[in-house]
Write a protein that holds these residues in place. Structure first.
Motif, short mmCIF file in Angstrom:
data_model
loop_
_atom_site.label_atom_id
_atom_site.label_comp_id
_atom_site.label_asym_id
_atom_site.label_seq_id
_atom_site.Cartn_x
_atom_site.Cartn_y
_atom_site.Cartn_z
N ASP A 109 0.80 -1.22 0.00
CA ASP A 109 0.00 0.00 0.00
C ASP A 109 0.84 1.28 0.00
O ASP A 109 0.31 2.39 -0.03
CB ASP A 109 -0.97 0.01 1.18
N SER A 110 2.18 1.13 0.02
CA SER A 110 3.06 2.31 0.00
C SER A 110 3.47 2.70 -1.41
O SER A 110 4.18 3.68 -1.59
CB SER A 110 4.30 2.06 0.85
N VAL A 111 3.02 1.93 -2.41
CA VAL A 111 3.42 2.24 -3.79
C VAL A 111 3.00 3.64 -4.21
O VAL A 111 3.82 4.43 -4.71
CB VAL A 111 2.87 1.17 -4.75
N PRO A 112 1.73 4.05 -4.04
CA PRO A 112 1.36 5.41 -4.45
C PRO A 112 2.14 6.48 -3.71
O PRO A 112 2.46 7.53 -4.27
CB PRO A 112 -0.14 5.48 -4.13
N GLU A 113 2.46 6.23 -2.44
CA GLU A 113 3.17 7.22 -1.64
C GLU A 113 4.57 7.47 -2.19
O GLU A 113 5.10 8.58 -2.08
CB GLU A 113 3.25 6.74 -0.19
N HIS A 114 5.15 6.43 -2.77
CA HIS A 114 6.51 6.55 -3.33
C HIS A 114 6.45 6.39 -4.85
O HIS A 114 7.23 5.65 -5.45
CB HIS A 114 7.42 5.49 -2.72
N ALA A 115 5.53 7.12 -5.47
CA ALA A 115 5.29 6.97 -6.90
C ALA A 115 6.52 7.28 -7.74
O ALA A 115 6.77 6.62 -8.76
CB ALA A 115 4.14 7.88 -7.32
N GLU A 116 7.33 8.25 -7.35
CA GLU A 116 8.50 8.61 -8.15
C GLU A 116 9.44 7.42 -8.28
O GLU A 116 9.94 7.12 -9.37
CB GLU A 116 9.23 9.80 -7.54
N THR A 117 9.70 6.75 -7.17
CA THR A 117 10.61 5.61 -7.20
C THR A 117 10.02 4.44 -7.98
O THR A 117 10.71 3.80 -8.78
CB THR A 117 10.95 5.17 -5.77
N PHE A 118 8.74 4.18 -7.78
CA PHE A 118 8.15 3.03 -8.46
C PHE A 118 7.90 3.30 -9.94
O PHE A 118 7.86 2.36 -10.73
CB PHE A 118 6.87 2.59 -7.73
N GLU A 119 7.76 4.56 -10.34
CA GLU A 119 7.72 4.87 -11.78
C GLU A 119 9.07 4.53 -12.41
O GLU A 119 9.14 4.01 -13.53
CB GLU A 119 7.39 6.35 -12.01
N ALA A 120 10.15 4.83 -11.69
CA ALA A 120 11.47 4.46 -12.19
C ALA A 120 11.60 2.95 -12.30
O ALA A 120 12.18 2.42 -13.25
CB ALA A 120 12.56 5.04 -11.28
N ALA A 121 11.05 2.23 -11.30
CA ALA A 121 11.09 0.76 -11.35
C ALA A 121 10.29 0.23 -12.52
O ALA A 121 10.72 -0.72 -13.20
CB ALA A 121 10.55 0.20 -10.03
N VAL A 122 9.13 0.82 -12.79
CA VAL A 122 8.32 0.39 -13.93
C VAL A 122 9.08 0.56 -15.23
O VAL A 122 9.09 -0.32 -16.10
CB VAL A 122 7.00 1.20 -13.97
N ARG A 123 9.78 1.68 -15.38
CA ARG A 123 10.53 1.92 -16.60
C ARG A 123 11.63 0.88 -16.78
O ARG A 123 11.87 0.36 -17.87
CB ARG A 123 11.12 3.33 -16.59
N LYS A 124 12.34 0.57 -15.69
CA LYS A 124 13.39 -0.45 -15.77
C LYS A 124 12.81 -1.81 -16.13
O LYS A 124 13.37 -2.57 -16.93
CB LYS A 124 14.13 -0.54 -14.43
N LEU A 125 11.65 -2.13 -15.54
CA LEU A 125 11.04 -3.43 -15.81
C LEU A 125 10.50 -3.51 -17.22
O LEU A 125 10.59 -4.56 -17.87
CB LEU A 125 9.93 -3.69 -14.79
N ARG A 126 9.93 -2.44 -17.72
CA ARG A 126 9.41 -2.46 -19.08
C ARG A 126 10.52 -2.74 -20.09
O ARG A 126 10.29 -3.38 -21.11
CB ARG A 126 8.74 -1.12 -19.41
N GLY A 127 11.71 -2.23 -19.84
CA GLY A 127 12.84 -2.48 -20.73
C GLY A 127 13.62 -3.73 -20.39
O GLY A 127 14.62 -4.02 -21.05
N ARG A 128 13.14 -4.45 -19.36
CA ARG A 128 13.85 -5.65 -18.88
C ARG A 128 15.29 -5.31 -18.51
O ARG A 128 16.21 -6.11 -18.65
CB ARG A 128 13.83 -6.77 -19.92
N LEU A 129 15.48 -4.06 -18.03
CA LEU A 129 16.80 -3.65 -17.56
C LEU A 129 17.09 -4.21 -16.18
O LEU A 129 18.24 -4.25 -15.75
CB LEU A 129 16.88 -2.12 -17.53
N MET A 130 16.04 -4.60 -15.47
CA MET A 130 16.16 -5.20 -14.15
C MET A 130 15.26 -6.43 -14.09
O MET A 130 14.19 -6.43 -14.72
CB MET A 130 15.76 -4.20 -13.06
#
Length: 825
Positions: free
Chosen positions: A69-90
């Motif tokens: 439930d902390s994902v929206p609170e830390h949206a900036e960090t998890f948006e960065a994680a989404v970008r990395k995952l979309r590119g399979r960089l992580m």
């Protein structure tokens, strides 16, 4: 949030991610929401916390202590994680990683959680925005019908992620203001016209231009030459001087007779012969003085021209090459053996000088004067009233808003000063109007765009753009210039808020030829394909490459992109289209033998590997070095531009030279990269980047197809495994892999298009709106009009936030939102 609303929101997100993601998510849709969240959070705990913890602190991020439930609170960090995952960089290559379906459903859950629960602002702040070169050039053309090359007058624009319209980067200095004022004076003089003599103007043919055959765009039946437009300031006689026709020390070009013609607006105004037996004997007997005397035929050519902008063509009448223009192979003095041949034809290789006017007879009713002089005073007593009408007319279009008495009163002193400087006699009215035009063009209201808060706004919260500000933003987005009369009238009357009006205007504006600005202003810059001259192929390795071929690469790309975007096709067609636009020279470069002539035309591609952007020579050249291909550059380009997931930049001082040591047998690029990846700290990034580039190794630096590496004496191996274990072999399978996730490319395009539309870098809080635009466009076949309409109806486009506390003029890297990771507390 009620369960049914939560489910509907999730289904919207999933529908844009394809059947694979839908199947992965379907299994847990019927489970309690908290169980589904914990199921996805376990992916993070299993594969991410080993590095992203308090002790390792990898990338400056810690996931320990967080909960679903902390994902929206830390949206900036998890948006960065989404970008990395979309590119399979992580996770990084070599580390344990989830199944592809688990990654896709985890991304969907993260995006849905952020979109549903984020409390971030709905818009960003755009500071005062100066017109860039392109916008200034387009604006004066629209306002005054004056054509200028802004690169000759205005300072270089700072680019952010390839775009030159980012407000925070368009700084101003006293030197800049002086350049804009000087340019305003020049444009005003060209618009009004003048009878005073002026200095000569010289136009040179484009470097490396084709002088031996027909030049595309020139009149049919001509060979070589050059074409340009010139602004003639007044009616009168002008003198043309053609300075060099390649009558050199060894005058082979004089062996046969040729005819040079000069045309103004496609009407012949001069014709003279050059070459033939008499000229050849004359030069052979008397040398340099004879050559100079021959060139006098082409000096001080008198031509009567009316004021205004006219097209000038200097060219030769084309003759049968079998009879006269044959190629000579053999010894070239002081130049070695000429394997490309030397043509027996004169060529336009020097500048074309235009001097005048001489004996001016006045100024005709030019297109520019039609724009400026909306009235003509019959007597001196009516001059001021007419000048006020001119001021109101120009200011309304230039300032992009209705004008009032105060606006006119601020402009009229410039008219009076100009009229007085001319002595009040004949021509004084025109001189006054010229100064008035200068004042309009130098006004901050013309040079800048600003979004002002309402008078009762406290400055602490978002506020909506006014109708006039919205119309201006929309027009610069689609046309790179201010609103036309129709859009301006709708904004001034408040009708833009009526149902369907904005959608109608978007459709109208995209169908207008001015929307071609989206091709050059947005798409080519987004893809970093606007500077093909940056790569110079090694002439020893690519002897058939020429500047004409490079120009063909650019033309093909512009016509192809325009056909997709401006014909409102599915934007994914940019990757999959089975057609392109070719002329004979480019078709032969592609080993296509069915195209004849220099004109570009639409051609259906029989070879699958030529489809879409990945098969375009412009893309392949710009992602290479001059002497070799670069899977790293090509792979990074695919990741950043086509997938929207830029890789991390290389570490400082990393060795990137893959040159074969002297004396060693050259190896394939694949082998050299494999050796490079063995170095510490290299394998992680290259394991992600290189596979996308290796799949394009069948293409040479100049975009030709090859199955064998001649230098390495080895066959090309374009097989590779993309991150996630997807095996591909060559560009066709790579394209299919890129299109497997329907929304991936569309979101990459939409994100950059929104950045271009807003004139600012996007931040993490903009991503929910980007995704909403993509999801909305999915139901309309991902057409450009649907994406544009979604953007202009978004809060990010229609609203303005207060300036950042750290200052609105900060310019950050475009990759910063993806790479900026703060420690979570």
């Amino acid at each position: 949030m009620p369960a049914n609303k939560r489910t509907r929101r999730l289904l919207v997100t999933v529908s844009a991610s394809g059947a694979v993601v839908a199947a992965a998510v379907a299994a847990w849709l019927h489970a309690p929401f908290s169980d589904r969240s914990q199921q996805h959070w376990s992916v993070l705990e299993t594969y991410c916390t080993e590095c992203h913890n308090a002790s390792e602190f990898a990338g400056g991020i810690v996931f320990e202590g967080l909960a679903p439930d902390s994902v929206p609170e830390h949206a900036e960090t998890f948006e960065a994680a989404v970008r990395k995952l979309r590119g399979r960089l992580m996770p990084p290559p070599g580390n344990p990683r989830p199944d592809e379906s688990d990654i896709d459903s985890f991304i969907a859950w993260l995006e849905t959680s952020i979109d549903a629960g984020s409390t971030a602002p709905l818009a960003g702040h755009v500071p005062v925005q100066r017109l860039n070169r392109t916008e200034y050039e387009t604006a004066v053309r629209d306002l005054l019908s004056v054509e200028i090359d802004a690169t000759e007058y205005l300072p270089t624009d700072i680019e952010v992620d390839g775009f030159s319209n980012i407000a925070a980067a368009l700084s101003v200095s006293p030197a800049f203001l002086e350049q804009y004022l000087r340019t305003a004076r020049t444009v005003a003089r060209l618009a009004v016209g003048e009878t005073r003599p002026k200095l000569a103007s010289v136009y040179f043919p484009p470097p490396g231009g084709d002088q031996d055959g027909h030049v595309d765009g020139m009149p049919l039946g001509t060979r070589g030459g050059t074409m340009f437009t010139h602004v003639f300031p007044a009616d009168g006689e002008y003198r043309f001087n053609i300075t060099d026709l390649d009558v050199g020390l060894y005058p082979r070009s004089l062996e046969t007779e040729h005819t040079l013609v000069v045309l103004v607006d496609r009407t012949e105004v001069f014709r003279a012969r050059l070459g033939g037996r008499e000229d050849l004997e004359f030069v052979n007997r008397f040398g340099a003085p004879a050559r100079a005397e021959l060139m006098q035929r082409f000096a001080d050519i008198p031509v009567r021209v009316t004021a205004g902008t006219h097209e000038v063509v200097v060219t030769f009448i084309e003759r049968s090459q079998a009879a006269t223009d044959g190629t000579i192979y053999g010894f070239t003095p002081y130049g070695g053996f000429s394997f490309s041949g030397q043509m027996r034809v004169p060529r336009v290789i020097g500048g074309i000088e235009i001097v005048g006017p001489f004996e001016p007879t006045g100024v005709s009713r030019t297109a520019s004067r039609e724009k400026v002089f909306v009235c003509e005073p019959e007597v001196a007593e009516r001059e001021r009233a007419c000048a006020e009408r001119i001021a109101a007319h120009l200011a309304r279009r230039a300032f992009r808003r209705p004008v009032d008495r105060d606006d006119i009163d601020r402009l009229m002193p410039f008219y009076e000063a100009g009229r007085e400087s001319a002595g009040g006699g004949e021509g004084a009215f025109d001189t006054g109007v010229e100064q008035l035009v200068t004042a309009v063009l130098a006004s901050p209201e013309f040079l800048y765009r600003a979004i002002a808060p309402p008078e009762d706004h406290d400055g602490a919260d978002l506020h909506a753009l006014s109708d006039l500000e919205f119309a201006t933003r929309l027009s610069f987005f689609l046309w790179s210039q201010g609103p036309d009369d129709e859009l301006l009238e709708l904004a001034a009357s408040g009708a833009l808020g009526d149902p369907g009006v904005v959608e109608t205007q978007v459709s109208r504006m995209l169908a207008d030829p001015r929307a071609e600005a989206l091709v050059s202003g947005f798409t080519l810059r987004w893809l970093n394909l606007d500077e093909l001259e940056a790569v110079e192929p090694d002439e020893r390795l690519f002897p058939d490459f020429s500047d004409e071929l490079r120009a063909d690469f650019a033309t093909e790309l512009e016509l192809f992109i325009g056909s997709v975007l401006l014909e409102d096709r599915n934007v994914r067609t940019l990757l999959s289209a089975d057609y392109s636009f070719l002329n004979q020279r480019l078709a032969e470069h592609y080993d296509i033998d069915s195209v004849r002539g220099p004109q570009f035309r639409r051609v259906v591609l029989e070879d699958d590997y030529r489809r879409g952007l990945l098969g375009k020579a412009a893309v392949l050249l710009s992602t290479s070095y001059g002497d070799r291909t670069s899977p790293v550059l090509r792979g990074a380009w695919v990741l950043e531009k086509l997938m929207g997931t830029p890789p991390a930049p290389p570490p400082p001082n990393v060795e990137t030279d893959l040159t074969t040591p002297e004396g060693e047998q050259p190896k394939t690029i694949r082998v050299r990269l494999e050796q490079h990846r063995e170095a510490p700290n290299c394998g992680g990034c290259h394991g992600v980047i290189d596979p996308y580039g290796l799949a394009l190794e069948n293409f040479t630096v100049t975009g030709q197809w090859r199955d064998f590496d001649e230098l390495a004496d080895a066959p090309i191996d374009a097989s590779t495994d993309l991150p996630g274990g997807i095996a591909v072999d060559g560009p066709v399978e790579l394209r299919r892999a890129l299109l497997a996730r329907p929304d991936q490319f569309v979101q990459a395009l939409t994100e950059k298009l929104m950045m271009y539309a807003l004139g600012r870098e996007l931040e993490y809080h903009d991503m929910p709106q980007v995704r909403a635009v993509v999801q909305g466009a999915a139901g309309q076949d991902y057409r450009l009009s649907a994406i544009v309409t979604g953007i202009v109806n978004s809060d990010a486009f229609r609203m303005q936030a207060p300036a950042h506390e750290t200052g609105a003029d900060d310019v950050r890297s475009a990759a910063a939102p993806a790479n900026r990771i703060a420690r979570l507390n």
